[in-house]
Write a protein that holds these residues in place. Sequence first.
Motif, PDB file in Angstrom:
ATOM      1  N   ALA A 141       0.846  -1.185   0.000  1.00  0.00           N
ATOM      2  CA  ALA A 141       0.000   0.000   0.000  1.00  0.00           C
ATOM      3  C   ALA A 141       0.881   1.234   0.000  1.00  0.00           C
ATOM      4  O   ALA A 141       1.870   1.298   0.741  1.00  0.00           O
ATOM      5  CB  ALA A 141      -0.926   0.007   1.215  1.00  0.00           C
ATOM      6  N   LEU A 142       0.522   2.216  -0.828  1.00  0.00           N
ATOM      7  CA  LEU A 142       1.263   3.470  -0.921  1.00  0.00           C
ATOM      8  C   LEU A 142       0.454   4.576  -0.250  1.00  0.00           C
ATOM      9  O   LEU A 142      -0.701   4.814  -0.619  1.00  0.00           O
ATOM     10  CB  LEU A 142       1.549   3.836  -2.375  1.00  0.00           C
ATOM     11  N   ILE A 143       1.074   5.234   0.727  1.00  0.00           N
ATOM     12  CA  ILE A 143       0.445   6.327   1.469  1.00  0.00           C
ATOM     13  C   ILE A 143       1.115   7.627   1.040  1.00  0.00           C
ATOM     14  O   ILE A 143       2.313   7.816   1.274  1.00  0.00           O
ATOM     15  CB  ILE A 143       0.576   6.109   2.986  1.00  0.00           C
ATOM     16  N   ARG A 144       0.366   8.507   0.428  1.00  0.00           N
ATOM     17  CA  ARG A 144       0.915   9.781  -0.040  1.00  0.00           C
ATOM     18  C   ARG A 144       1.083  10.725   1.140  1.00  0.00           C
ATOM     19  O   ARG A 144       0.189  10.853   1.989  1.00  0.00           O
ATOM     20  CB  ARG A 144      -0.001  10.398  -1.091  1.00  0.00           C
ATOM     21  N   PHE A 168       7.731   4.754  15.797  1.00  0.00           N
ATOM     22  CA  PHE A 168       6.927   4.080  14.771  1.00  0.00           C
ATOM     23  C   PHE A 168       7.691   2.910  14.165  1.00  0.00           C
ATOM     24  O   PHE A 168       7.140   1.824  13.985  1.00  0.00           O
ATOM     25  CB  PHE A 168       6.541   5.101  13.703  1.00  0.00           C
ATOM     26  N   LEU A 169       8.980   3.110  13.864  1.00  0.00           N
ATOM     27  CA  LEU A 169       9.782   2.025  13.299  1.00  0.00           C
ATOM     28  C   LEU A 169       9.965   0.891  14.307  1.00  0.00           C
ATOM     29  O   LEU A 169       9.928  -0.295  13.940  1.00  0.00           O
ATOM     30  CB  LEU A 169      11.146   2.565  12.861  1.00  0.00           C
ATOM     31  N   ALA A 170      10.163   1.254  15.582  1.00  0.00           N
ATOM     32  CA  ALA A 170      10.328   0.210  16.598  1.00  0.00           C
ATOM     33  C   ALA A 170       9.060  -0.616  16.756  1.00  0.00           C
ATOM     34  O   ALA A 170       9.122  -1.834  16.988  1.00  0.00           O
ATOM     35  CB  ALA A 170      10.719   0.853  17.932  1.00  0.00           C
ATOM     36  N   GLU A 171       7.911   0.019  16.617  1.00  0.00           N
ATOM     37  CA  GLU A 171       6.644  -0.698  16.789  1.00  0.00           C
ATOM     38  C   GLU A 171       6.362  -1.653  15.635  1.00  0.00           C
ATOM     39  O   GLU A 171       5.563  -2.586  15.779  1.00  0.00           O
ATOM     40  CB  GLU A 171       5.503   0.314  16.916  1.00  0.00           C
ATOM     41  N   LEU A 172       7.021  -1.449  14.490  1.00  0.00           N
ATOM     42  CA  LEU A 172       6.804  -2.362  13.368  1.00  0.00           C
ATOM     43  C   LEU A 172       7.217  -3.786  13.708  1.00  0.00           C
ATOM     44  O   LEU A 172       6.729  -4.741  13.101  1.00  0.00           O
ATOM     45  CB  LEU A 172       7.587  -1.876  12.139  1.00  0.00           C
ATOM     46  N   GLY A 173       8.140  -3.946  14.677  1.00  0.00           N
ATOM     47  CA  GLY A 173       8.536  -5.287  15.082  1.00  0.00           C
ATOM     48  C   GLY A 173       7.418  -6.073  15.728  1.00  0.00           C
ATOM     49  O   GLY A 173       7.497  -7.299  15.829  1.00  0.00           O
ATOM     50  N   TYR A 174       6.370  -5.392  16.153  1.00  0.00           N
ATOM     51  CA  TYR A 174       5.213  -6.053  16.762  1.00  0.00           C
ATOM     52  C   TYR A 174       4.091  -6.291  15.749  1.00  0.00           C
ATOM     53  O   TYR A 174       3.016  -6.726  16.130  1.00  0.00           O
ATOM     54  CB  TYR A 174       4.684  -5.222  17.932  1.00  0.00           C
ATOM     55  N   HIS A 175       4.355  -5.973  14.486  1.00  0.00           N
ATOM     56  CA  HIS A 175       3.396  -6.222  13.411  1.00  0.00           C
ATOM     57  C   HIS A 175       3.998  -7.251  12.462  1.00  0.00           C
ATOM     58  O   HIS A 175       4.724  -6.891  11.531  1.00  0.00           O
ATOM     59  CB  HIS A 175       3.068  -4.933  12.652  1.00  0.00           C
ATOM     60  N   PRO A 176       3.777  -8.524  12.705  1.00  0.00           N
ATOM     61  CA  PRO A 176       4.426  -9.549  11.861  1.00  0.00           C
ATOM     62  C   PRO A 176       4.029  -9.463  10.395  1.00  0.00           C
ATOM     63  O   PRO A 176       4.765  -9.954   9.537  1.00  0.00           O
ATOM     64  CB  PRO A 176       3.965 -10.869  12.497  1.00  0.00           C
ATOM     65  N   ASN A 265      -2.173   6.978  11.077  1.00  0.00           N
ATOM     66  CA  ASN A 265      -2.190   7.871  12.242  1.00  0.00           C
ATOM     67  C   ASN A 265      -0.803   8.030  12.850  1.00  0.00           C
ATOM     68  O   ASN A 265      -0.426   9.132  13.280  1.00  0.00           O
ATOM     69  CB  ASN A 265      -3.163   7.338  13.293  1.00  0.00           C
ATOM     70  N   LYS A 266      -0.039   6.962  12.886  1.00  0.00           N
ATOM     71  CA  LYS A 266       1.308   7.053  13.448  1.00  0.00           C
ATOM     72  C   LYS A 266       2.243   7.806  12.507  1.00  0.00           C
ATOM     73  O   LYS A 266       3.141   8.535  12.965  1.00  0.00           O
ATOM     74  CB  LYS A 266       1.847   5.650  13.746  1.00  0.00           C
ATOM     75  N   ILE A 267       2.068   7.653  11.201  1.00  0.00           N
ATOM     76  CA  ILE A 267       2.896   8.399  10.255  1.00  0.00           C
ATOM     77  C   ILE A 267       2.596   9.887  10.356  1.00  0.00           C
ATOM     78  O   ILE A 267       3.502  10.731  10.244  1.00  0.00           O
ATOM     79  CB  ILE A 267       2.656   7.867   8.826  1.00  0.00           C
ATOM     80  N   ALA A 268       1.345  10.237  10.596  1.00  0.00           N
ATOM     81  CA  ALA A 268       0.967  11.652  10.686  1.00  0.00           C
ATOM     82  C   ALA A 268       1.627  12.341  11.865  1.00  0.00           C
ATOM     83  O   ALA A 268       1.751  13.570  11.872  1.00  0.00           O
ATOM     84  CB  ALA A 268      -0.555  11.777  10.795  1.00  0.00           C
ATOM     85  N   ALA A 269       2.064  11.587  12.864  1.00  0.00           N
ATOM     86  CA  ALA A 269       2.728  12.181  14.027  1.00  0.00           C
ATOM     87  C   ALA A 269       4.223  12.346  13.829  1.00  0.00           C
ATOM     88  O   ALA A 269       4.924  12.755  14.759  1.00  0.00           O
ATOM     89  CB  ALA A 269       2.466  11.315  15.259  1.00  0.00           C
ATOM     90  N   CYS A 270       4.713  12.049  12.620  1.00  0.00           N
ATOM     91  CA  CYS A 270       6.157  12.093  12.353  1.00  0.00           C
ATOM     92  C   CYS A 270       6.569  13.301  11.527  1.00  0.00           C
ATOM     93  O   CYS A 270       7.586  13.263  10.826  1.00  0.00           O
ATOM     94  CB  CYS A 270       6.592  10.807  11.654  1.00  0.00           C
ATOM     95  N   GLY A 271       5.777  14.373  11.562  1.00  0.00           N
ATOM     96  CA  GLY A 271       6.161  15.583  10.850  1.00  0.00           C
ATOM     97  C   GLY A 271       5.761  15.615   9.394  1.00  0.00           C
ATOM     98  O   GLY A 271       6.380  16.336   8.604  1.00  0.00           O
ATOM     99  N   VAL A 272       4.757  14.856   9.011  1.00  0.00           N
ATOM    100  CA  VAL A 272       4.268  14.863   7.634  1.00  0.00           C
ATOM    101  C   VAL A 272       2.747  14.979   7.653  1.00  0.00           C
ATOM    102  O   VAL A 272       2.094  14.630   8.645  1.00  0.00           O
ATOM    103  CB  VAL A 272       4.677  13.587   6.863  1.00  0.00           C
TER     104      VAL A 272
END
Length: 490
Positions: A141-144, A168-176, A265-272
């Motif tokens: 999936a591509l998120i603009r 956000f990157l660290a939490e990806l380890g909990y999403h298999p 939602n998590k990407i939106a909190a990263c300055g974008v």
Amino acid sequence: MTDIEGPRMYGNWRKARGLGLGSLSSGQTATLFAAVLAAVLCMFISPAIALVAVAVAAVIAAAVLIRFEEQSLADVVTRHARFRGAARAGLLELTGGLLSDHPRRADLPGPMAPLVPLSTSDGRGGRQCLLWDRLTGRLTALIRIAPVGLDLADRAQGDIWVASFGGFLAELGYHPMVRHLSVTMDTAPSGGTTLRDYVAGRIDPDAPPGARAVMDELVAASPATSADADAWVAVTFDPKKCSPTPEDLLGAVAEVTRWLPALENKIAACGVAVLGRANVEWIAERLRIAYDPDSRADVHRLPADADETTLWAEAGPVAATEEWDHWHHESGYSVAWAMTEAPRQAVSARVLIPLLSPGPWPRRTTIIYEPYGAADTAGQVERQVTASHFRRAIAARTRRDETQRDRDDQARALQAAQEEAAGAGVLDFTIYVSTTVTAEKDLPVAAADVEQRAGMCKIRLRRTRRAQLAGFTAALGMGINPRELARRHG
């Protein structure tokens, strides 16, 4: 006296290393030891056999120890042989015609061939496009997004954005299900055409003549070197890692769609600013522009109600040829690079601005993050610490002086283990860059521009010679990870 705190710095990246000696990998070290040991054992059998074994061991040692551009001679020869074999088999050229009978004419070149678009509902009344890999079953999936930037933000806010992205990157380890994630920045000079089309399409016909005259003057006075910039995040999901595993493609699409809002939602909190999910039309336009740069102005003028199947079928190039140091496709010539070393020193949050900012030629920069599962991170960092202790023990036994780089590498491995124990995530990342020109004579200048920008960013890039198509595809940011391709094809 006022104490002014300096800017926050980031660093301590390190390349994963096994039990190999020096710059050799574990496999190369084992091969070299086996060759030497076999030659020694043959001396007790027969002098003639020992002579042959010594000659073979010398060849193996040369293939492992002699290095070109941080690659062993064996790797260079293997890549060259594969490239020549592909050339003899006609796999480096793509030729298609409008009148040719080709039922798979919608296939894109190279590693993009298994991808097909799936236009589905996004669960909020709109449409989204998921790129389905028919070979592996994965969905991308591509998120603009639109980066807010650090120019108008204070230092504290920038630190919060960076910390949020790290979390956000660290939490990806909990999403298999998340196999890997990439962030892509695509910039190109527009020459003012896109700006004029954008303004002309949004002027109200009933606007006062004075207002229309002002807008026309502003567009005419705009610099001809205005740039197009697009950014997006590509998240690749593996439905096979989901529990329970979806029974069919429809179930896999539904599961991916269920996870996307939380990631947005998590990407939106990263300055974008999240602009939404890409649809088939948007992805097809990006691919068409990448493969045929001369079509940039025409692609933006395509009707909004164009058929999605037709758009995808016309997204790829009609003809393409891969050379050992560049890739010729339609009206463009492209060169691709891969990162070989991250910044050795601590850097600020603005370190990648030279590489991401627009320049005189189209350029795509993609950062691929491959997270380790939360259950595997502890073992991964412990193996790195064990390998660093092993190399130190070998250096002590052989009475070889330990270099400062070896000491720094061990300190970083220990720091990574301590941070992981405190809850940090572990992931691999790399950067792919490609630049495109419409005249072959401009390739050296455009390549020098990219390499100069990479030096300003404190990173080392290496051209993906004899693998230009793979590097170009990775820089597209469409969910293709060359590391997985290498593991898949050996």
